[in-house]
Enzyme design. Structure first.
Site, PDB file in Angstrom:
ATOM      1  N   GLY A 203       1.391  -1.328  -0.102  1.00  5.09           N
ATOM      2  CA  GLY A 203      -0.423  -0.476  -0.345  1.00  5.09           C
ATOM      3  C   GLY A 203       0.815   1.420  -0.032  1.00  5.09           C
ATOM      4  O   GLY A 203       0.584   2.172  -0.664  1.00  5.09           O
ATOM      5  N   LYS A 204       2.071   1.270   0.269  1.00  3.57           N
ATOM      6  CA  LYS A 204       3.052   2.254   0.661  1.00  3.57           C
ATOM      7  C   LYS A 204       3.290   2.811  -1.153  1.00  3.57           C
ATOM      8  O   LYS A 204       3.177   2.129  -1.698  1.00  3.57           O
ATOM      9  CB  LYS A 204       4.406   2.144   1.524  1.00  3.57           C
TER      10      LYS A 204
END
Ligand SMILES: *Cc1c(COP(=O)(O)O)cnc(C)c1O
Length: 450
Positions: A203-204
């Site tokens: 998700g980063k």
């Protein structure tokens, strides 16, 4: 540009039609995976190289060069990279580490594993990052390090923070998990502190799967992190730090922090495209904020878009600042409910619950001391009442998520901006039926990953 024709002026929550009619398509899809990522993973699989370090070491070299750091050390996740960074800085039993209260827990939890204790500091209400003015009052003779988080991609104010650390002989750990590749005064984040750690989970903004990266210019810190969690690279002939040589080959930390090579392979491909992808994200979100210029109650959480030397990296988990006083006191909870009704289901109030109010840091007795770990690890009373960090608590009631656009598509972005504007401009009618905010806002996980 008139929006009255495109959207009903009545909020969808009160029976009007929704502002957002276009499907988002791939607007929010992340990570962006192409056949190149797939081929890189297949190569690792077919070579039987999943547990090696050849690809990981190539990733480390390229990551270090890209960021502008001397050493990079791949980790299995960002939490492990932070633990390596803490150990690298010599954090140990009885030490204190100053950390902002508003962050994901892994910024602070390595202290526990090392017998140390976190001391939480305030954030600045505009940047949402560690307030440099709240560091010095918290420094004691036990303080070993300051953890700085570039929260929601906003670069923390590193210049005063580094000056304070230098004056007191304290190390600085940068948690760049929200802001990989971002700039502060012309230099990449992660190059200011003594050491940095980044989460590269999917998700980063620099996604490699489950992975983390530690970077530093300091050989001793690097070698301590190697000795702590990378026994296979802790080799007597290579280690230069004298006191580490006698233990070469031993897993000093008793943990194994090696990065999975399928993640390293994805990371290598992602790194090639990351600057261009992040630049597009910044164009899109700056466009969104420009469209909302002057709307009451809504303020961007962003650096000056006209300043090329400082930026918001990949604008991780983009948020906006909320000024309820300008909306007759409309709660941010009600505001977000109304935005969701306009067709953006991910608009949520608040962000990470402040850590100084977190049961892990108030009550939990992790190691069986018979009292909370936070207190057991210190010879003074380090407890911090919720009201002792008022800005960290209040900030959650003054933030909301905005669309984290991955592509700069003006027409769709305008629909999302219309949704936020319409809700703000209808604050008066929305105040009827406003249940108000709950006593606590924000979760331990404020952001859902697929
Ligand atoms: C995600 C995150 C971490 C932890 O990284 P993982 O890869 O999930 O272990 C640490 N700090 C911050 C600020 C994060 O957002």
């Amino acid at each position: 540009m008139s929006t009255a024709t495109a959207t009903s002026s009545q909020p969808a929550l009160l029976g009007g039609s929704a502002a957002i009619t276009q499907s988002p398509g791939n607007l929010f899809t992340w990570p962006i995976i192409t056949s190149e990522d797939e081929a890189a993973v297949l190569d690792v699989l077919r070579r039987g190289a999943m547990s090696g370090t050849d690809i990981t070491q190539e990733f480390e070299r390229k990551y270090a060069a890209w960021q502008g750091s001397r050493y990079a050390l791949g980790h299995c996740n960002g939490t492990a990279a932070l633990l390596g960074a803490y150990y690298g800085c010599g954090v140990g039993p009885g030490d204190e580490v100053i950390c902002p209260s508003v962050t994901y827990w892994a910024s602070a939890t390595p202290a526990y594993a090392l017998g140390a204790t976190p001391v939480f500091a305030e954030i600045d209400s505009k940047t949402l990052c560690l307030d440099p003015a709240d560091i010095e009052p918290r420094i004691t003779k036990r303080t070993k390090a300051i953890v700085v988080v570039h929260y929601l991609a906003y670069p923390a104010d590193m210049a005063p923070i580094m000056a304070i650390a230098k004056k007191h002989g304290i190390k600085v750990i940068e948690d760049v998990s929200h802001a990989q590749g971002g700039l502060y005064r012309g230099r990449r984040l992660g190059t200011f502190g003594d050491v940095s750690a980044a989460s590269l989970m999917s998700g980063k903004s620099l996604p490699a799967g489950e992975a983390g990266m530690l970077t530093t210019d300091n050989l001793e810190i690097y070698e301590r992190a190697v000795a702590f969690g990378h026994y296979e690279r802790y080799v007597a002939e290579k280690i230069q730090t004298a006191y580490l040589k006698p233990w070469a080959g031993l897993p000093l930390g008793g943990v194994k922090h090696r990065m999975h090579q399928m993640s390293a392979a994805v990371g290598l491909v992602q790194l090639k495209y990351n600057d261009a992808r992040c630049a597009e994200i910044r164009r899109a979100i700056n466009r969104f904020w420009d469209m909302l210029e002057g709307v009451p109650g809504l303020r961007p959480h962003r650096t000056d878009p006209a300043d090329p030397t400082t930026n918001m990296a990949g604008w991780y988990a983009a948020h906006g600042l909320y000024v309820p006083e300008e909306l007759g006191g409309l709660s941010v909870t009600r505001f977000c409910e109304a935005v969701r009704a306009e067709g953006f289901p991910h608009c949520e109030a608040g962000f990470n619950c402040p850590l100084h109010t977190h049961p892990l840091f108030i009550d939990a007795d992790v190691y069986g001391h018979g009292r909370p770990t936070r207190l057991a690890h210190s010879d003074r009373d380090v407890s911090q009442a919720p009201e002792s960090l008022p800005r960290s608590v209040a900030a959650g009631f003054r933030t909301y998520s905005i669309p984290w656009f991955k592509h700069d598509q003006t027409d769709v972005i305008r629909q999302y901006a219309d949704a936020y504007r319409k809700v703000a401009e209808n604050a008066d009618s929305l105040r009827q039926g406003d249940p108000g905010d709950p006593p606590r806002l924000g979760g331990w996980h404020f952001f859902r990953h697929r």
